[in-house]
Design an enzyme around this catalytic site. Structure first.
Site, PDB file in Angstrom:
ATOM      1  N   LYS A 177       4.082  -5.702 -10.640  1.00  0.00           N
ATOM      2  CA  LYS A 177       4.763  -4.343 -11.462  1.00  0.00           C
ATOM      3  C   LYS A 177       3.891  -5.056 -12.978  1.00  0.00           C
ATOM      4  O   LYS A 177       3.339  -4.608 -13.996  1.00  0.00           O
ATOM      5  CB  LYS A 177       6.265  -3.978 -11.787  1.00  0.00           C
ATOM      6  N   LYS A 193       1.404   0.722  -1.123  1.00  0.00           N
ATOM      7  CA  LYS A 193       2.279   1.666  -1.101  1.00  0.00           C
ATOM      8  C   LYS A 193       3.398   3.130  -1.459  1.00  0.00           C
ATOM      9  O   LYS A 193       2.282   3.387  -2.375  1.00  0.00           O
ATOM     10  CB  LYS A 193       3.899   1.154  -0.971  1.00  0.00           C
ATOM     11  N   LYS A 218       7.302   6.816  -5.882  1.00  0.00           N
ATOM     12  CA  LYS A 218       7.342   7.201  -6.932  1.00  0.00           C
ATOM     13  C   LYS A 218       6.932   6.978  -8.211  1.00  0.00           C
ATOM     14  O   LYS A 218       6.366   8.007  -9.587  1.00  0.00           O
ATOM     15  CB  LYS A 218       9.615   7.595  -7.564  1.00  0.00           C
TER      16      LYS A 218
END
Ligand code: ATP
Ligand code: LTN
Length: 330
Positions: free
Chosen positions: A113, A195, A198
Site C-alpha cells: 500500500k 489478490k 476492493k
C-alpha cells in the site's frame, strides 16, 4: 462452560468483493452458533488510506447491511462499528509503544500500500497492524477468521500478546488465526498473482457481492485464463485454479467434480456456467440487502446495541492493562 471468543472485521473502504465473502464473512456465519463472536466494521482502519467522508459513511452502513444480508444475526453475535468503541484507539496507543519499527516495516500489506501511495504515506498505515492487534486482544479472542493475506498481521498480534504478558503478567489470550486453506485467497480475475481487492483500480479484477448479473457475466467472460485449454486444478494454471475455487465455493462442487464436468470442453462453457453459479449464489444476499437498507431504524438499533456490549466487554481488558502498566487508577 465459557464459550470461546471469535473476533474479525472488514474495512468499509468500498463495496465488498466475493473475496471478502468467500475468504471471510461466509465463515463468520457458521461460527456464530458455537462461539461468542464479535464482528466489527473497522472504519478506523479504513482511514489509513484517503477516504471521501460521504462515501465512508455510506460504505460503513452498507457493510453493516451486508453482514446482516450474508446471515450474521445480531441476536447471536455482536456487530459494531469500530469508531463507536473508544477502547480500540486507546489500547492501540499502548501497543504502539511496544511494537518494533523493524517488524512493522516488514509487513507485506504496508509495503504494497505504501508503494502505491508514494510520498503521502501516513503513520497510521504503518501502525495499522497494531490497531488490528488491539481489536483482537480487547475481547480476549481465541480465534480470528480471516483470509490468507492477514496471517502476518495475526503473527504480530501474537507477538505483542507474548511481549505484554511477559513484561507484566498474563493479561491477554494468544489468538489463533482461522484460515481456510483453499479459499483463503481469491485472486484478481485480471491477474492470478494478485489478490482480489476492493481497492483495485481495475474494476474488472473483482466481483462485488452487490454486482449486477450482467456485470458478473462480463467480468467472468473477460477473466484471464491460459493457453492450455483444460479445466484442471493445478499450480501451472493459477487463473483456472482461481476460477475453480470460486465455482466450488458457490456451488459446493468439489474440484474433481468440476474437472469431470468440463473434461475436453475448453473454457467457454465453464466460464458461462461459473457466471450463473455466482449470480445464483449472490441473488438471495442482494435481495436481503435491499430490504435491510430500507430499514434504517433497524440498522441503527443493531449498531447501537453492538457498540454498547463491545464497549462494556473491551473496557474490562483496557482497565486491566492501564493498571498493569502503572497508570493511576481513577
Ligand atoms: P482493501 O482492498 O481495501 O485493502 P480488502 O478487499 O483486502 O480491502 P479487507 O477489508 O482488508 O478487504 O479484508 C476483509 C477480510 O476479507 C479479511 O479477512 C481478508 O483476509 C479477507 N479477504 C480480502 N480479500 C480477500 C481475497 N481476495 N480472498 C480471500 N479473502 C480475502
Ligand atoms: N486488517 C483486516 C481487518 C481487520 C481485522 C481486525 C481482521 C481489522 N481488525 C481484527 C481480524 C481481526 C483486514 O482484513 N484487512
Amino acid at each position: 462452560m465459557e464459550r470461546k471468543v471469535v473476533f474479525s472485521g472488514v474495512q468499509p473502504s468500498g463495496g465488498l468483493t466475493i473475496g471478502n465473502y468467500i475468504g471471510a464473512i461466509r465463515n463468520w456465519v457458521s461460527l456464530q452458533d458455537e462461539y461468542d463472536c464479535y464482528y466489527s466494521i473497522v472504519d478506523l482502519h479504513a482511514i489509513t488510506v484517503p477516504q471521501v467522508p460521504k462515501d465512508l459513511r455510506k460504505n460503513t452502513l452498507e457493510v453493516l447491511a451486508l453482514y446482516l444480508a450474508c446471515g450474521l444475526d445480531p441476536e447471536k453475535c455482536t456487530i459494531f462499528i469500530q469508531s463507536h468503541v473508544s477502547t480500540h484507539a486507546e489500547l492501540a496507543w499502548v501497543l504502539n509503544t511496544m511494537s518494533y519499527m523493524g517488524q512493522l516495516s516488514r509487513m507485506t500489506q504496508y509495503k504494497d500500500k505504501s508503494q502505491k501511495l508514494g510520498e503521502s504515506v501516513n503513520a497510521g498505515l504503518f501502525t495499522y497492524p497494531v490497531l488490528m492487534a488491539a481489536d483482537i486482544l480487547l475481547y480476549q479472542a481465541d480465534y480470528v477468521p480471516v483470509g490468507q493475506d492477514q496471517k502476518q498481521h495475526l503473527e504480530l498480534a501474537r507477538d505483542l500478546t507474548d511481549r505484554f504478558n511477559n513484561r507484566y503478567s498474563p493479561t491477554f489470550k494468544v489468538p489463533e488465526p482461522l484460515i481456510k486453506k483453499e479459499e483463503g485467497k481469491i485472486m484478481s480475475l485480471q491477474d492470478p498473482n494478485k489478490k482480489m481487492s476492493k481497492s483495485d483500480e481495475n474494476d474488472n479484477g473483482f466481483i462485488l457481492i452487490l454486482e449486477k448479473p450482467d456485470d458478473i457475466r462480463r467480468k467472468i467472460k473477460r477473466a484471464v485464463t491460459d493457453s492450455i485449454g483444460e479445466v484442471r486444478f493445478s499450480e501451472e494454471q493459477p487463473a483456472i485454479k482461481n476460477l475453480m475455487t470460486i465455482y466450488s465455493a458457490f456451488s459446493g462442487c468439489s474440484f474433481e467434480d468440476i474437472e469431470k464436468r468440463y473434461e475436453g470442453q475448453g473454457y467457454k462453457q465453464f466460464k458461462e456456467d461459473l457466471a450463473e453459479v455466482v449470480i445464483e449464489g449472490l441473488a438471495p444476499i442482494q435481495e436481503r440487502f435491499k430490504e435491510i437498507m430500507n430499514n434504517k431504524e433497524y440498522l441503527e438499533n443493531v449498531y447501537k446495541q453492538g457498540a454498547e456490549k463491545a464497549q462494556y466487554v473491551s473496557n474490562k481488558t483496557l482497565r486491566k492493562v492501564y493498571k498493569k502498566i502503572g497508570f493511576v487508577v481513577k
